[in-house]
Design a protein around this motif. Structure first.
Motif, short mmCIF file in Angstrom:
data_model
loop_
_atom_site.label_atom_id
_atom_site.label_comp_id
_atom_site.label_asym_id
_atom_site.label_seq_id
_atom_site.Cartn_x
_atom_site.Cartn_y
_atom_site.Cartn_z
N GLU A 88 -117.48 7.12 -36.16
CA GLU A 88 -116.47 7.89 -35.42
C GLU A 88 -115.30 8.27 -36.34
O GLU A 88 -114.76 9.37 -36.26
N ARG A 121 -118.20 2.69 -34.58
CA ARG A 121 -116.77 2.88 -34.85
C ARG A 121 -116.54 3.48 -36.24
O ARG A 121 -115.74 4.40 -36.42
N THR A 132 -121.95 -1.67 -32.62
CA THR A 132 -120.60 -1.21 -32.25
C THR A 132 -119.76 -0.95 -33.52
O THR A 132 -118.97 -0.02 -33.56
N LEU A 167 -112.72 -5.97 -34.71
CA LEU A 167 -113.06 -4.55 -34.92
C LEU A 167 -111.82 -3.69 -34.71
O LEU A 167 -111.59 -2.72 -35.45
N GLU A 168 -111.01 -4.07 -33.74
CA GLU A 168 -109.77 -3.34 -33.48
C GLU A 168 -108.82 -3.46 -34.68
O GLU A 168 -108.20 -2.48 -35.09
N THR A 176 -109.96 -1.25 -37.35
CA THR A 176 -109.65 0.13 -36.99
C THR A 176 -108.18 0.44 -37.30
O THR A 176 -107.86 1.50 -37.88
#
Ligand SMILES: N[C@@H](CCSC[C@H]1O[C@@H](n2cnc3c(=O)[nH]cnc32)[C@H](O)[C@@H]1O)C(=O)O
Ligand SMILES: [Zn+2]
Length: 427
Positions: free
Chosen positions: A198, A195, A191, A154-155, A158
């Protein structure tokens, strides 16, 4: 005025009567389409050519060209678990870069100007898209095999978003790519959705690909994959749902209600025996349906003309109605609906103000005669070998069948070398 590029005396599908048009391109945008004369710093002779918006490949894993012809004639889960995932465990960034360029070269040569991808080492696919000039909508495939791995991926997605969304004059955009209901738990999906929300990013996910996936999901969660994603709030942000083969009326109503866009992958679905998506029914409900190839190891090429043709043919046989998905609708799915499906607003039509993503088909071959209907010729008779010129964002990426930005000889050599290393490390 003098345009950057003028395409002169070219035919269009609308009206498909052989009227000769001139197209003027300013920077990355179409500035003129009509019958008045235009001048250009660069002039492309359009005589005996048909200009169409470039194909949008709404779902692929472009670097999977690396695995073309590696594992065929298998069911999805067997294919993924026993053949593809073990090999993918040995992938590295370099292989993904060269595999991506190979797939991008193949797409440009066959008239595709934009693709939506879900894979890993996506920085490398982004670089390949940037270097080649093609338009791309990228996502990092997210699986939550363990909480640590899930969070790390996920990072990465991102970071991909922060670095590449809107890059290259807006030519590259980024989505979040949760892989599928059977590889992502509801908690992990929550999650991912949070994200994406966001950052204002959209989601690209495999959904309802096989009957087994739907049955398992019903058993485990008491809901179909589509109903489960609705419950998790995924569809409140823009969503590109790949496959949607096994969607019943209720699922389709959910998709329609939330404006979920579907990527239909007819050839991959046939090859993996996943089934045939109810495309005519989804279109009737007002769902945006684009077309995709899926990866080159379940297809096995990235030729969108085959998908466009197959989408039209399958819909007819499936519904027992030869009027289902006529050529013009198949063309729309391959172009502007695909662009809409992958979240692009000004791409997919040959109109003033749209991005100059244009393909010229050379009509000087037997299959293009006689010319009663040019849309019909393109969808039902043409060959991708007829693709002569490709422009993306106002840049010429293919001219007279030759790639201008990709050295194919180097790419195939590098791909061969990468595969040699990968299979050697397996021994
Ligand atoms: N699990 C990987 C990332 C997954 S990327 C997207 C995944 O989708 C897989 N894939 C390709 N085609 C299909 C399909 O038709 N259905 C489901 N998955 C597919 C592909 O092989 C790849 O593993 C990691 O280690 O981070
Ligand atoms: Zn896929």
């Amino acid at each position: 005025m003098v345009y950057d590029i003028a395409i002169k005396d070219v035919e269009l599908t609308e009206p498909g009567d052989g009227t000769l048009f001139n197209i003027g391109i300013n920077g990355s945008t179409i500035g003129y389409v009509g019958t008045d004369p235009v001048e250009g710093k660069t002039v492309l002779d359009g005589r005996d050519h048909l200009a169409v918006p470039g194909w949008v490949n709404a779902h692929t894993h472009v670097a999977m060209t690396l695995f073309r012809s590696y594992a065929d004639d298998m069911a999805l889960m067997d294919w993924l678990q026993n053949r593809i995932w073990p090999l993918e465990a040995r992938l590295d960034g370099r292989a993904v870069y060269w595999g991506s360029l190979l797939g991008i070269g193949e797409m440009i040569r066959t008239g595709t100007t934009c693709f939506a991808d879900m894979y890993f080492f996506m920085e490398e696919t982004a670089k390949a898209a940037a270097d080649s000039g093609i338009r791309a909508v990228l996502s990092r495939g997210l699986t939550g095999s363990s909480p640590e791995d899930g969070a790390a991926r996920l990072e990465e997605n991102t970071q991909l978003y922060k670095t590449w969304n809107g890059a290259q004059n807006g030519r590259i955009t980024v989505m979040f790519g949760p892989h599928a209901p059977y590889t992502c738990s509801p908690d992990y999906l929550k999650t991912v959705i949070a994200r994406a929300r966001e950052l204002g990013a959209e989601i690209h996910m495999h959904l309802a690909e096989t009957a087994g996936e739907v049955a398992d999901c019903l058993k485990q969660y008491g809901k179909s994959p589509i109903a489960l994603m609705e419950e998790l709030g995924m569809f409140e942000g823009g969503t590109l749902a790949a496959h949607c083969v096994h969607v019943d009326e209720a699922d389709q109503d959910i998709l329609a209600r939330h404006g979920v866009r579907v990527a239909h992958n007819p050839q991959s679905n046939l090859k993996l025996a996943s089934g045939i998506a109810p495309v005519a029914s989804m279109l009737k409900k007002g769902i945006t349906v684009g077309l995709g190839t899926d990866g080159a190891s379940s297809n096995n090429n990235l030729d969108m003309l085959e998908e466009v043709r197959l989408a039209a043919m399958l819909a007819k046989t499936q519904s027992g109605d030869p009027k289902a998905v006529p050529a013009s609708q198949a063309l729309a799915m391959g172009t502007w609906m695909g662009a809409k499906a992958v979240g692009l607003k000004d791409t997919g039509k040959l109109e003033v103000g749209q991005k100059a993503d244009i393909v010229l088909y050379n009509m000087d071959s037997p299959a293009w005669y006689p010319r009663h209907d040019r849309t019909s010729l393109l969808v039902y008779a043409a060959s991708s070998a007829d693709v002569d010129t490709v422009l993306v964002d106002g840049n010429i990426l293919l001219r007279k069948g030759e790639l201008t930005t990709i050295d194919l000889e180097k790419v195939t050599a590098e791909v061969g070398q990468c595969l040699k290393e990968m299979t050697a490390s397996a021994e």
